[in-house]
Write an enzyme that holds these catalytic residues in place. Structure first.
Site, PDB file in Angstrom:
ATOM      1  N   SER A   1     -11.628   4.135   7.055  1.00 51.08           N
ATOM      2  CA  SER A   1     -12.202   3.856   8.378  1.00 51.08           C
ATOM      3  C   SER A   1     -12.801   5.144   8.941  1.00 51.08           C
ATOM      4  O   SER A   1     -12.371   6.245   8.599  1.00 51.08           O
ATOM      5  CB  SER A   1     -11.153   3.266   9.313  1.00 51.08           C
ATOM      6  OG  SER A   1     -10.149   4.195   9.638  1.00 51.08           O
TER       7      SER A   1
ATOM      8  N   THR B   1      -7.067   3.256  10.468  1.00 52.35           N
ATOM      9  CA  THR B   1      -6.955   4.062  11.688  1.00 52.35           C
ATOM     10  C   THR B   1      -7.955   3.667  12.784  1.00 52.35           C
ATOM     11  O   THR B   1      -7.577   3.521  13.954  1.00 52.35           O
ATOM     12  CB  THR B   1      -7.122   5.566  11.352  1.00 52.35           C
ATOM     13  OG1 THR B   1      -6.056   5.933  10.482  1.00 52.35           O
ATOM     14  CG2 THR B   1      -7.071   6.428  12.594  1.00 52.35           C
TER      15      THR B   1
ATOM     16  N   GLY C   1      -6.571   8.879   8.312  1.00 53.82           N
ATOM     17  CA  GLY C   1      -6.458   9.180   9.747  1.00 53.82           C
ATOM     18  C   GLY C   1      -7.800   9.503  10.383  1.00 53.82           C
ATOM     19  O   GLY C   1      -8.866   9.222   9.824  1.00 53.82           O
TER      20      GLY C   1
ATOM     21  N   ASP D   1       0.847  -1.194   0.000  1.00 58.50           N
ATOM     22  CA  ASP D   1       0.000   0.000   0.000  1.00 58.50           C
ATOM     23  C   ASP D   1       0.888   1.252   0.000  1.00 58.50           C
ATOM     24  O   ASP D   1       1.900   1.305   0.714  1.00 58.50           O
ATOM     25  CB  ASP D   1      -0.873  -0.044   1.267  1.00 58.50           C
ATOM     26  CG  ASP D   1      -1.881   1.081   1.351  1.00 58.50           C
ATOM     27  OD1 ASP D   1      -2.346   1.537   0.296  1.00 58.50           O
ATOM     28  OD2 ASP D   1      -2.207   1.477   2.491  1.00 58.50           O
TER      29      ASP D   1
ATOM     30  N   GLY E   1      -8.572   6.270   3.281  1.00 63.52           N
ATOM     31  CA  GLY E   1      -9.170   6.930   4.450  1.00 63.52           C
ATOM     32  C   GLY E   1     -10.537   6.338   4.742  1.00 63.52           C
ATOM     33  O   GLY E   1     -11.480   7.022   5.117  1.00 63.52           O
TER      34      GLY E   1
HETATM   35  P1  13P Z   1      -7.440   5.142   7.338  1.00 68.70           P
HETATM   36  O1  13P Z   1      -6.246   4.846   8.195  1.00 68.70           O
HETATM   37  O2  13P Z   1      -7.855   6.573   7.435  1.00 68.70           O
HETATM   38  O3  13P Z   1      -8.560   4.185   7.565  1.00 68.70           O
HETATM   39  O4  13P Z   1      -6.952   4.961   5.825  1.00 68.70           O
HETATM   40  C1  13P Z   1      -6.338   3.768   5.449  1.00 68.70           C
HETATM   41  C2  13P Z   1      -5.757   3.912   4.105  1.00 68.70           C
HETATM   42  O5  13P Z   1      -6.236   4.649   3.266  1.00 68.70           O
HETATM   43  C3  13P Z   1      -4.565   3.103   3.804  1.00 68.70           C
HETATM   44  O6  13P Z   1      -4.059   3.363   2.546  1.00 68.70           O
END
Ligand code: 13P
Length: 290
Positions: A213, A235, A183, A81, A211
């Protein structure tokens, strides 16, 4: 078992569901994601982001991710990732990851195209390796940066540029900016669903939400309905693990780290399990899982 990113995306496409793409930079999160995959039989994408090198190295936890996915009877993709450079991604593929993301979104457009096309070439020469690219900028990072958390609409992905990007690079799916941030959310996000639909129509490839979560069930469902197929999630699961251990740290009867590790695993399991349920229920009308 390992399945490829295109196979997982095709699975999601046929069922009109979203794929949970879970970052697992600590062992308890990996165990939890594997357990959820085995309980549900739904393909899960296990991810390791380059930014998580500060927690553990891909060369340390990567072999465990690949081996546990291979051994399992459930389908998994193992994905690098936010790879920032081609050498890092090559390291992941050499370990056995079968999918990767090159994040050239902070480079000027032509450099992003060049770098992404180079990674696609390299990945294809490694075998059946899926590639995700990124266009548009999402603020924040998934490593606990507390200063972020608000989307900036001037940085959203442009559909015409996205069409050109996908045509010229050959990526399998496209991470795009349309209202989510990495985050903790400092403000309720306003997801631009129409933009997701336009990106999907312009590119012809599945759209990836980063992003992921911290959103509501309805936000997941609407995003999937408009063309998102892969949702990155970290996150709020890591935060749940933290919240689960705080009372144990304060309990004088608990004094072994292993008790905290077990609590963290259960907490991540709960979050990922619910997340997979919500993403899987969009297409077949089973209703609200809560
Ligand atoms: P979050 O940590 O905000 O859930 O995002 C995860 C992400 O996009 C990993 O690439």
């Amino acid at each position: 078992m390992l399945i490829t990113l295109p196979q997982a995306l095709e699975h999601a496409e046929r069922r009109n569901i979203g794929l949970a793409a879970v970052n697992t930079p600590f062992f308890e999160s990996l165990l939890a994601a594997i357990d959820v995959g085995e309980r549900t039989g739904t393909p899960i994408i296990l991810q390791f982001a380059q930014v998580h090198e500060s927690i553990v190295g891909i060369e340390e936890i990567g072999p465990a991710m690949v081996e546990m996915a291979r051994r399992s009877s459930a389908p998994f993709v193992v994905h690098v990732d936010h790879g920032e450079d081609i050498d890092y991604i090559r390291t992941g593929l050499d370990i056995g990851f079968n999918s990767c993301m090159i994040d050239g979104s902070l480079h000027p457009y032509e450099e992003n195209v060049r770098l992404t096309a180079e990674v696609v070439d390299m990945a294809r020469s490694h075998g059946e390796i899926g590639v995700e690219g990124e266009l548009g900028v999402m603020t924040g990072n998934e490593n606990g940066d507390p200063s972020q958390g608000v989307a900036d609409a001037t940085l959203y992905t442009d559909p015409d540029q996205a069409r050109d990007f996908v045509e010229r690079t050959g990526v399998d799916c496209l991470a795009s900016s349309f209202g989510t941030v990495h985050g903790l959310y400092r403000q309720k996000p306003h997801i631009d669903y129409e933009l997701i639909a336009r990106l999907r129509a312009a590119t012809g490839v599945p759209i990836v939400m980063h992003g992921g979560s911290g959103l509501s069930d309805d936000e997941y469902r609407q995003s999937i309905t408009h063309g998102v197929r892969k949702i990155n999630y970290y996150t709020y699961a890591a935060r749940a693990a933290y919240d689960a251990i705080v009372p144990l740290v304060e309990d004088e009867n608990v004094f072994l780290f292993s008790n905290l590790a077990a609590a963290a695993r259960r907490a991540v399991d709960g979050k990922v399990s619910r997340f997979v349920d919500v993403l899987s229920l969009t297409g077949n009308g089973h209703g609200d899982p809560s």
